[in-house]
Enzyme design. Structure first.
Site, mmCIF file in Angstrom:
data_model
loop_
_atom_site.group_PDB
_atom_site.id
_atom_site.type_symbol
_atom_site.label_atom_id
_atom_site.label_comp_id
_atom_site.label_asym_id
_atom_site.label_seq_id
_atom_site.Cartn_x
_atom_site.Cartn_y
_atom_site.Cartn_z
ATOM 1 N N ALA A 112 1.830 -3.626 -5.461
ATOM 2 C CA ALA A 112 2.643 -3.358 -4.272
ATOM 3 C C ALA A 112 4.126 -3.525 -4.571
ATOM 4 O O ALA A 112 4.507 -4.250 -5.490
ATOM 5 C CB ALA A 112 2.240 -4.317 -3.150
ATOM 6 N N ILE A 130 12.901 -5.442 -3.383
ATOM 7 C CA ILE A 130 13.153 -6.822 -3.835
ATOM 8 C C ILE A 130 12.080 -7.346 -4.783
ATOM 9 O O ILE A 130 12.282 -8.341 -5.458
ATOM 10 C CB ILE A 130 13.352 -7.820 -2.659
ATOM 11 C CG1 ILE A 130 12.104 -7.898 -1.775
ATOM 12 C CG2 ILE A 130 14.586 -7.516 -1.849
ATOM 13 C CD1 ILE A 130 12.063 -9.188 -0.988
ATOM 14 N N GLN A 156 8.690 -5.882 -7.385
ATOM 15 C CA GLN A 156 7.729 -4.864 -7.818
ATOM 16 C C GLN A 156 6.549 -5.605 -8.426
ATOM 17 O O GLN A 156 6.663 -6.213 -9.490
ATOM 18 C CB GLN A 156 8.418 -3.963 -8.858
ATOM 19 C CG GLN A 156 7.495 -3.072 -9.663
ATOM 20 C CD GLN A 156 7.242 -1.717 -9.018
ATOM 21 O OE1 GLN A 156 8.173 -0.995 -8.697
ATOM 22 N NE2 GLN A 156 5.975 -1.374 -8.827
ATOM 23 N N GLY A 157 5.423 -5.661 -7.707
ATOM 24 C CA GLY A 157 4.235 -6.341 -8.226
ATOM 25 C C GLY A 157 3.320 -5.345 -8.910
ATOM 26 O O GLY A 157 3.681 -4.183 -9.111
ATOM 27 N N ALA A 158 2.121 -5.830 -9.272
ATOM 28 C CA ALA A 158 1.176 -4.966 -9.979
ATOM 29 C C ALA A 158 0.566 -3.923 -9.042
ATOM 30 O O ALA A 158 0.174 -2.846 -9.469
ATOM 31 C CB ALA A 158 0.081 -5.816 -10.607
ATOM 32 N N ASP A 162 -5.900 -15.518 -3.772
ATOM 33 C CA ASP A 162 -4.815 -15.455 -4.758
ATOM 34 C C ASP A 162 -3.839 -16.613 -4.531
ATOM 35 O O ASP A 162 -2.633 -16.406 -4.398
ATOM 36 C CB ASP A 162 -4.099 -14.088 -4.629
ATOM 37 C CG ASP A 162 -3.201 -13.783 -5.816
ATOM 38 O OD1 ASP A 162 -3.319 -14.470 -6.848
ATOM 39 O OD2 ASP A 162 -2.381 -12.851 -5.709
HETATM 40 N N1 LIG Z 1 7.494 -12.014 4.538
HETATM 41 C C1 LIG Z 1 8.243 -12.268 3.469
HETATM 42 N N2 LIG Z 1 9.478 -12.849 3.616
HETATM 43 C C2 LIG Z 1 10.261 -13.090 2.533
HETATM 44 N N3 LIG Z 1 9.905 -12.801 1.262
HETATM 45 C C3 LIG Z 1 8.715 -12.221 1.050
HETATM 46 C C4 LIG Z 1 7.813 -11.929 2.131
HETATM 47 N N4 LIG Z 1 6.709 -11.346 1.620
HETATM 48 C C5 LIG Z 1 6.898 -11.284 0.298
HETATM 49 N N5 LIG Z 1 8.094 -11.807 -0.066
HETATM 50 C C6 LIG Z 1 8.650 -11.916 -1.436
HETATM 51 O O1 LIG Z 1 8.068 -10.926 -2.276
HETATM 52 C C7 LIG Z 1 7.272 -11.543 -3.310
HETATM 53 C C8 LIG Z 1 6.009 -10.728 -3.562
HETATM 54 O O2 LIG Z 1 5.242 -10.643 -2.360
HETATM 55 P P1 LIG Z 1 3.634 -10.615 -2.394
HETATM 56 O O3 LIG Z 1 3.180 -11.808 -3.154
HETATM 57 O O4 LIG Z 1 3.126 -10.424 -1.029
HETATM 58 O O5 LIG Z 1 3.374 -9.280 -3.227
HETATM 59 P P2 LIG Z 1 2.585 -9.044 -4.583
HETATM 60 O O6 LIG Z 1 2.340 -7.599 -4.720
HETATM 61 O O7 LIG Z 1 1.427 -9.942 -4.699
HETATM 62 O O8 LIG Z 1 3.599 -9.425 -5.675
HETATM 63 P P3 LIG Z 1 3.248 -10.262 -6.982
HETATM 64 O O9 LIG Z 1 2.273 -9.400 -7.772
HETATM 65 O O10 LIG Z 1 4.615 -10.448 -7.616
HETATM 66 O O11 LIG Z 1 2.602 -11.544 -6.483
HETATM 67 C C9 LIG Z 1 7.011 -12.965 -2.825
HETATM 68 O O12 LIG Z 1 6.788 -13.875 -3.884
HETATM 69 C C10 LIG Z 1 8.294 -13.266 -2.044
HETATM 70 O O13 LIG Z 1 9.319 -13.646 -2.945
HETATM 71 MG MG LIG Z 2 2.065 -12.435 -4.720
#
Ligand SMILES: Nc1ncnc2c1ncn2[C@@H]1O[C@H](COP(=O)(O)OP(=O)(O)OP(=O)(O)O)[C@@H](O)[C@H]1O
Ligand SMILES: [Mg+2]
Length: 235
Positions: A28, A22, A24-26, A146
């Protein structure tokens, strides 16, 4: 090319296991699946190929353990954050509670109709609640690291806010670290939401009322802000 292909294969394998990608971050990937009958979010940290493998392994494991530690500390104190179901140290994955019907604060702000008094009141209440949460987190000496409008989820029907993404979090009593945390949030607000000075101010006003040593933290925040402005104006 080879690396990209193997990463792609990993994603396809997960999809076969009914893991739906759902986000794809930088650093994770976020998957959604059913784990022991429960709707679950899996946050899997992948390796960064530009880093030395040994350093990469240490940093990735550190992020996972910091995230779990700070989430648990928040939950113990009654601050809403996802429950942790399982941590897979082999794949650097955290299995956690899925807030499926939530939206990010970022999305919530984008959806606001500025002509609607009800929407504006709701926004104001939400921002004040966010300020309160950050103050409570800082009172536990947790620096989130963050704070953005994407790293907080809103559950609409319960009107509750859930703090997520503790990968850069750490424990510190330093006023400066708390000030920097606020500065990161201010920068995130201003770059994500145009003309949002007043929105951030609402968060800050509510934060000040609850945080311990408010005066000292705000002083540090203003110092960091000045340094930041100088850096921006001098390039
Ligand atoms: N426990 C959760 N329940 C529902 N949605 C979640 C949950 N954890 C994460 N998400 C969804 O996934 C997205 C990314 O999660 P998270 O911020 O933890 O990862 P990230 O690697 O920092 O991603 P990004 O680089 O996009 O910030 C959140 O903005 C949210 O939409
Ligand atoms: Mg995030």
């Amino acid at each position: 090319m080879e690396i990209e292909k193997s990463e792609q294969n990993k994603i396809e394998e997960k999809q076969k296991e009914n893991w739906e990608l759902i986000n794809q971050g930088a650093e994770a990937r976020i998957y959604r699946t059913i784990f022991y009958g429960k709707q679950t979010i899996i946050k899997e940290r992948f390796s960064k190929k530009y880093r030395h493998p040994k350093l990469d392994k240490i940093l990735t494991q550190k992020r996972v353990s910091q995230e779990v530690k700070c989430i648990c500390k928040c939950r113990k104190a009654g601050i809403l954050a996802p429950s942790i179901y399982y941590v897979d140290k082999e794949t650097n994955s955290i299995f956690m509670e899925d807030f499926k019907d939530s939206i990010t604060l970022k999305q919530f702000i984008f959806n606001i109709n500025i002509e609607s008094q009800k929407d504006l009141l709701n926004l104001s209440q939400t921002l004040r609640e966010y300020g309160k949460i950050i103050a409570n987190v800082h009172n536990l000496n947790i620096i989130h690291g963050d704070l953005t409008t994407s790293n907080i989820l809103l559950k609409m029907e319960k009107n509750s806010l859930i703090l997520i993404d503790f990968g850069l979090s750490y424990i510190s009593t330093s006023f400066e670290d708390k000030g920097v945390d606020l500065y990161v949030l201010e920068r995130a607000f201003l770059s994500t939401h145009p003309k949002s000075e007043s929105l951030f101010q609402e968060v800050l006003d509510s934060y000040k009322k609850i945080v311990n040593s408010s005066k000292q933290i705000i002083q540090q925040f203003e110092k960091v802000r000045k340094r930041g402005r100088k850096r921006i104006s001098f390039g």
